[in-house]
Design an enzyme around this catalytic site. Sequence first.
Site, PDB file in Angstrom:
ATOM      1  N   SER A 156     -10.951 -11.410  36.928  1.00 47.53           N
ATOM      2  CA  SER A 156      -9.602 -11.717  37.389  1.00 47.53           C
ATOM      3  C   SER A 156      -9.578 -12.403  38.747  1.00 47.53           C
ATOM      4  O   SER A 156      -8.597 -13.072  39.086  1.00 47.53           O
ATOM      5  CB  SER A 156      -8.772 -10.430  37.456  1.00 47.53           C
ATOM      6  OG  SER A 156      -9.410  -9.457  38.267  1.00 47.53           O
TER       7      SER A 156
ATOM      8  N   HIS B 139      -5.639  -8.532  44.640  1.00 46.09           N
ATOM      9  CA  HIS B 139      -6.242  -9.771  44.144  1.00 46.09           C
ATOM     10  C   HIS B 139      -5.852 -10.925  45.056  1.00 46.09           C
ATOM     11  O   HIS B 139      -4.820 -10.872  45.735  1.00 46.09           O
ATOM     12  CB  HIS B 139      -5.760 -10.083  42.717  1.00 46.09           C
ATOM     13  CG  HIS B 139      -6.441  -9.280  41.658  1.00 46.09           C
ATOM     14  ND1 HIS B 139      -6.151  -7.958  41.433  1.00 46.09           N
ATOM     15  CD2 HIS B 139      -7.419  -9.618  40.768  1.00 46.09           C
ATOM     16  CE1 HIS B 139      -6.906  -7.505  40.438  1.00 46.09           C
ATOM     17  NE2 HIS B 139      -7.687  -8.497  40.020  1.00 46.09           N
TER      18      HIS B 139
END
Length: 327
Positions: free
Chosen positions: A84, A308
């Site tokens: 990811s 993230h």
Amino acid sequence: MSASPSSFARTAPRRPSPARHPAVRRVRAALSAGVSLPVAAALVLAGAPTASSVGAHGKAWAHGKAGAHGKAEAVARYVALGDSYTSGPGIPEQTDENCGRSDHNYPTLVTAALAPGTFADASCGGATTAEMTAPQGTAPPQFDALNESTDLVTVGIGGNDIGFGGIVARCVLLGALVPNGAPCKASYSLGGSDELAARIEATATKIDEVLRGIQDRSPGARVLVVGYPALLPEDGSNCPRTVSLASGDAPWLRDTEKRLNSMLAERAEASGAEYVDTYTGSVGHDLCKPVGTRWAEPLQAVDAAGFHPNAAGHQAMSQAVLAAVRR
């Protein structure tokens, strides 16, 4: 042991640098004229060299060799592999909901600058090294995107092999319950040793297998192992109002990420690949910083999935990759 490369994009010195491709100037000219990045990329790709037009020098780019006129050959086929941190979950626009893949992740931005003949982004959120050769939900094995014409590969993998999601969940929960001290570190050290350090060491052999697999399928490819950018403050501080990490767990988690990056750099060098350091340049842009400064999102994310890199983070990562490619 932590990764401490001196430059934003550290690469092995084994290859001379390819010259900057004219497509880069075309993208920049289009952007200066007010054209959006996706449109600029499409304009360049429409006139980009194809795999068949690389010329008589074959895979010269992959080996950093110049053609007859002293110019490096274009990239024939670029393949992006990874988890990811490569796919870009939550960043608009999402092109693959199953994998959380964005059209503004760093592979897409790299493609806009390099204008390869063909491009395949096989990255998928949640991927481990096992998904290089095994399907992940509806996504095929990532190695399926590789072939003998592939001459540039980026791969960002390893975080999920050490259990990234579970680590974050446990540390955030324990930090909410015990804000002082290092409850999460203690929970991962019940046997007297650091369990996460052991997981990183065990993942090293898996990274070796991934890099061998890439070389077997794309023997002429230049392979860039992309590290993970900074998530937490470099000075060891925490931001409990933003994310509930205990004061003693924040520096330990910072050092754990550095240990992971160090392992990736070592395995890249051992395999003849190149390591791209995205950590050093991202210091000062961690998830504790305000919107507009941070390149990674807290759990209450604004511009990407929590914990993230956000759109600015992927832009910075793309610049690190491009700097490595052009050396």
